[in-house]
Write a protein that holds these residues in place. Structure first.
Motif, mmCIF file in Angstrom:
data_model
loop_
_atom_site.group_PDB
_atom_site.id
_atom_site.type_symbol
_atom_site.label_atom_id
_atom_site.label_comp_id
_atom_site.label_asym_id
_atom_site.label_seq_id
_atom_site.Cartn_x
_atom_site.Cartn_y
_atom_site.Cartn_z
ATOM 1 N N UNK A 12 0.710 -1.305 0.051
ATOM 2 C CA UNK A 12 0.013 0.220 -0.185
ATOM 3 C C UNK A 12 0.948 1.244 -0.089
ATOM 4 N N UNK A 13 2.044 1.273 0.653
ATOM 5 C CA UNK A 13 2.893 2.444 0.618
ATOM 6 C C UNK A 13 3.568 2.582 -0.610
ATOM 7 N N UNK A 14 4.036 1.568 -1.191
ATOM 8 C CA UNK A 14 4.414 1.601 -2.427
ATOM 9 C C UNK A 14 3.622 2.137 -3.384
ATOM 10 N N UNK A 16 1.874 8.790 -6.355
ATOM 11 C CA UNK A 16 1.786 10.483 -5.948
ATOM 12 C C UNK A 16 0.608 10.651 -4.981
ATOM 13 N N UNK A 17 0.037 9.832 -4.341
ATOM 14 C CA UNK A 17 -1.051 9.913 -3.454
ATOM 15 C C UNK A 17 -0.669 9.378 -1.906
ATOM 16 N N UNK A 62 -5.689 2.857 0.629
ATOM 17 C CA UNK A 62 -6.587 2.306 1.333
ATOM 18 C C UNK A 62 -7.995 2.369 1.051
ATOM 19 N N UNK A 63 -8.432 3.806 0.868
ATOM 20 C CA UNK A 63 -9.912 3.959 0.538
ATOM 21 C C UNK A 63 -10.271 3.186 -0.629
ATOM 22 N N UNK A 104 -13.253 0.293 -1.069
ATOM 23 C CA UNK A 104 -14.170 0.565 -1.785
ATOM 24 C C UNK A 104 -14.178 -0.277 -2.914
ATOM 25 N N UNK A 105 -13.232 -1.160 -3.023
ATOM 26 C CA UNK A 105 -13.057 -2.266 -3.972
ATOM 27 C C UNK A 105 -12.970 -1.617 -5.670
#
Length: 64
Positions: free
Chosen positions: A13-15, A21-22, A28-29, A33-34
């Motif tokens: 997720x971090x990568x 650039x977010x 995670x959102x 929200x799939x």
């Protein structure tokens, strides 16, 4: 001889946040929200680069 690809196919997720650039929260959102498919390995979440790029392509608007 190794059969593993040289380039990683999955991102954390971090990568994924750094790649787009977010923020981590935004990624995670999208996952919650799939809107972006993920692979779960136990409690670890991994995002396929091609799925992330497909999401970005589908949600990119042309400049006016």
């Amino acid at each position: 001889m190794s059969t593993f690809p040289l380039e990683p196919q999955f991102l954390t997720v971090e990568q994924a946040a750094a790649y787009t650039g977010t923020s981590v929260r935004m990624i995670r959102r999208l996952v919650d929200q799939r809107r972006v498919p993920v692979a779960k390995i136990g409690s670890l979440v991994r995002i396929r680069i091609s799925d992330l790029e497909a999401y970005l392509e589908a949600n990119t608007r042309p400049a006016r």
